[in-house]
Write an enzyme that holds these catalytic residues in place. Sequence first.
Site, PDB file in Angstrom:
ATOM      1  N   CYS A 119       7.903 -20.565  24.135  1.00  0.00           N
ATOM      2  CA  CYS A 119       8.290 -21.528  23.317  1.00  0.00           C
ATOM      3  C   CYS A 119       9.098 -22.577  23.737  1.00  0.00           C
ATOM      4  CB  CYS A 119       8.765 -20.735  22.023  1.00  0.00           C
ATOM      5  SG  CYS A 119       8.659 -21.524  20.475  1.00  0.00           S
ATOM      6  N   TRP A 143       5.504 -24.393   5.738  1.00  0.00           N
ATOM      7  CA  TRP A 143       7.020 -24.381   6.018  1.00  0.00           C
ATOM      8  C   TRP A 143       7.840 -25.184   4.932  1.00  0.00           C
ATOM      9  CZ3 TRP A 143       7.857 -23.785  11.923  1.00  0.00           C
ATOM     10  CH2 TRP A 143       7.386 -22.297  12.082  1.00  0.00           C
ATOM     11  N   HIS A 151      13.757 -16.495  24.499  1.00  0.00           N
ATOM     12  CA  HIS A 151      14.557 -15.882  23.540  1.00  0.00           C
ATOM     13  C   HIS A 151      15.731 -15.193  24.303  1.00  0.00           C
ATOM     14  CE1 HIS A 151      12.352 -16.672  19.997  1.00  0.00           C
ATOM     15  NE2 HIS A 151      11.043 -16.402  20.692  1.00  0.00           N
ATOM     16  N   ARG A 190      27.068 -22.351   0.880  1.00  0.00           N
ATOM     17  CA  ARG A 190      26.683 -21.647   1.870  1.00  0.00           C
ATOM     18  C   ARG A 190      27.886 -20.566   2.251  1.00  0.00           C
ATOM     19  NH1 ARG A 190      24.976 -25.469   6.611  1.00  0.00           N
ATOM     20  NH2 ARG A 190      26.059 -26.928   5.184  1.00  0.00           N
ATOM     21  N   GLU A 191      28.638 -20.186   1.233  1.00  0.00           N
ATOM     22  CA  GLU A 191      29.598 -19.265   1.840  1.00  0.00           C
ATOM     23  C   GLU A 191      29.358 -18.121   2.469  1.00  0.00           C
ATOM     24  OE1 GLU A 191      28.890 -20.389  -1.391  1.00  0.00           O
ATOM     25  OE2 GLU A 191      30.411 -20.950  -2.587  1.00  0.00           O
ATOM     26  N   PHE A 192      28.287 -17.445   2.098  1.00  0.00           N
ATOM     27  CA  PHE A 192      27.716 -16.398   2.584  1.00  0.00           C
ATOM     28  C   PHE A 192      27.618 -16.521   4.059  1.00  0.00           C
ATOM     29  CE2 PHE A 192      24.169 -13.693   4.448  1.00  0.00           C
ATOM     30  CZ  PHE A 192      24.733 -12.426   3.813  1.00  0.00           C
ATOM     31  N   ASP A 226       1.401 -28.641  17.366  1.00  0.00           N
ATOM     32  CA  ASP A 226       1.992 -27.198  17.204  1.00  0.00           C
ATOM     33  C   ASP A 226       1.727 -26.606  15.772  1.00  0.00           C
ATOM     34  OD1 ASP A 226       3.465 -27.321  19.442  1.00  0.00           O
ATOM     35  OD2 ASP A 226       5.316 -28.324  18.422  1.00  0.00           O
ATOM     36  N   GLY A 269       8.027 -28.284  24.558  1.00  0.00           N
ATOM     37  CA  GLY A 269       8.071 -29.545  23.504  1.00  0.00           C
ATOM     38  C   GLY A 269       9.757 -29.834  23.738  1.00  0.00           C
TER      39      GLY A 269
HETATM   40  N1  GLN Z   1       7.442 -28.113  20.021  1.00  0.00           N
HETATM   41  C1  GLN Z   1       8.275 -27.131  19.520  1.00  0.00           C
HETATM   42  C2  GLN Z   1       9.491 -26.890  20.117  1.00  0.00           C
HETATM   43  O1  GLN Z   1       9.206 -26.993  21.657  1.00  0.00           O
HETATM   44  C3  GLN Z   1       7.546 -26.045  19.084  1.00  0.00           C
HETATM   45  C4  GLN Z   1       8.383 -25.123  18.440  1.00  0.00           C
HETATM   46  C5  GLN Z   1       7.796 -23.726  17.725  1.00  0.00           C
HETATM   47  O2  GLN Z   1       6.776 -23.299  18.175  1.00  0.00           O
HETATM   48  N2  GLN Z   1       8.530 -22.971  16.735  1.00  0.00           N
HETATM   49  O3  GLN Z   1      10.264 -26.685  19.964  1.00  0.00           O
HETATM   50 ZN    ZN Z   2       6.617 -21.415  19.578  1.00  0.00          ZN
END
Ligand code: GLN
Ligand code: ZN
Length: 758
Positions: A729, A564, A697, A16-18, A602, A435
């Site tokens: 989120c 994922w 965010h 992970r040098e970058f 989720d 969550g």
């Molecule tokens: N339950 C997850 C959290 O709260 C949902 C994360 C997500 O939607 N990417 O972190």
């Molecule tokens: Zn989310």
Amino acid sequence: MIRVHAFGFPKLGEKREFKKLLEGYWRGSLTEEELLKGIDELKLKRAQLYAQYADFVPSNELSLYDFMLDMAVTLGAVPERFMPYEGLKTYFEMARGKGALELTKWFNTNYHYLVPELETTAFKLLDNKPLKDYLFHREHGYETVPHLIGPYTFLRLSKAPVRKEEGGLPVVYLEKLERTELLERFAEALLPAYRELLRSLKEAGVRRVHLEEPALVLDVPAGHWEVVRTLYEGLSEEGLELVLFTYYDAVDDYERFVELPVSGFHFDLVYGKESLKNLKQKGFPKGKELVLGLVNGRQPWRANLKEKLKLLEELAPLAERVTVSTATPLYHLPVTVEPESSLPEGLKERLAFAKEKLQELALLKRAFLGEEEALGKAAESERVMTAVFARNDAVRRRLASLKEEDFRRELPYEERDKLQRERLKLPLFPTTTIGSFPQTEDVRKMRVAYRKGKVSKEEYERFIREKIKYAIELQEEIGLDVLVHGEFERSDMVEFFAQKLEGIATTEHGWVLSYGSRVYRPPIIYGDVSRPGPMTLNEITYAQSLTDKPVKGMLTGPVTILNWSYYPEDRPKEEVAYQIALALQDEVRELEEAGIKVIQIDEPAFREGAPLKRKDWEEYFRWAVRAFRLASRAKPETQIHTHMCYSEFNEILNYIYEMDFDVISIEASRSKGEIIEAFERFGRWDRQIGIGVYDIHSPAVPSKEEMKAVVRRAMRVLPKELLWVNPDCGLKTRRWEEVIPALKNMVQAAKELREEAG
Ligand code: GLN
Ligand code: ZN
């Protein structure tokens, strides 16, 4: 003649040098010189690796942040707000500073690129990165082939400001260059700059250039093809050998594609099965180079080289010049499987990460040329890859015995709703969170210590319990209605479940870049998936034991776990999704039995797994919806929530509705208006919904009024009885100092809304 070409080798480096270089520089502990010196070393290591196994060494591949950003900067597409352009400083401001370019998913992968904003049509070479990189490599003895994002893909993935009227006022929107006249206008302006770029490369000694045009595999309207044709007619006049690369799917209009005036074409023969058919049926134009993308660059499986060799032998007669290549860029894979030491028995020899893919290409060439040793290895790869592995017949039988009713809840929503309201007795505008709570330094340190064996299981669990207790007490004090345990025990919402499920492996060093310096380790689904024991029960029931309010059971959905992770190449995704869903269903059942009344599953990656072409959507969403329904087949009185974020909902709302949950929470920080409009257009929406009122965010603490405004806006379209109040989120990236006041405001906002509603 046969040659080997591979591209998109991961830039991260084995250690992970970058990431370390970039973050060191951002933190201020490395100077610009030190950063660039480290990057140069990484570049040379890659060049050496390419040279060892392939006939071409690509250059212009190791971007300091993102290749789309590089192209924008090369062509002078720098928005006014970042000007004047002062090299690296401005470059990183565009990537991650204030008002940074929008980050969005690259096709249907987990890589994210920066969306260029084309404010004007005045393109000119500003910072000629491809040229500099070519010269750098040459200085170190490597003759390279520059890789450039092609002009069509560059434009198609960019945005331009478009002026519109709204209520008599001029408003500026950023619009994707999808409308043909918009595309045409920018293409005309871009062409001279691209030509100048090619000319500069040619003058420096370049003979061959690879243009990546993955956007050609999207739905390409006829008008766009005219633009593409014009662009390539122009570029071909520069007298360079141009090879076009397309990947992630097939180009629909094969004839138009292979008629383009370039010297070679690359096809993704793994994800573009249609291309294979076209090649066989329609042939390939004379005199052009055929680049066969045979080795999968997106999945970590070792190739069955005997099978690949057969295909190569079948296709090779189509052209005089044949090149074997990877189907897609290699940056979707970790660097090498070599250092992995704790994979399940027998898995390692079935895996090939980026470096091993290079070796496969080299072997394929040697086998094609008839070399004994290579032929032997190809046969060996077939033996390994076709052997039965990690099969679980019980899981398969269970899957085979599923009936239609297994995908349906016992009662329709209206009746479930009544039972749930009676049982939960929630107020109007119930409040909850998504969550996770802040993953503070101590949590991360403790997890690492536990993983390294420095802390005992008991000690670790005690620590997690303390955290849960703190979170529950805090939520009660704040006055939230439906509580969460905080997810302190989870490193990552997918990896956590992967570690608990059988048939899914996690790696120690298998890091992949998601964007910038952000990395993640995709789990590897390698066999039939099953659940050896409870995964979340311990933490959730402990949390529930501390309070009379309902605590949500938190699960990651089957579609997200699948999307994922890496998954078996040879098995239908549908089947894998159902296996994961069954494991989750068992968890749901045990949570219910333990008295959990609300369960959230989720699905943030529900939308992003959708195929690139619209015509393939129906099939994907059919099984994706069913997988969710299988996982969420709870008792009628159990309230099932789901959560999605960063998705564009508008076009998939009908599929989302089919998931048949009771409550959905969605991210809406950037486009609340748009999302709410989508529900209005949908018309018959009758499920409960929490439109995020708190942009997680941002470190800013939103005010009551801001949050109320979002709910009020939703009330114009949806009945108030359907509305929940929650953040966008999970809160894991935030700090407690931000979260506590924000949630207090949120609860207060809900209270006031209730009073207003009477
Ligand atoms: N339950 C997850 C959290 O709260 C949902 C994360 C997500 O939607 N990417 O972190
Ligand atoms: Zn989310």
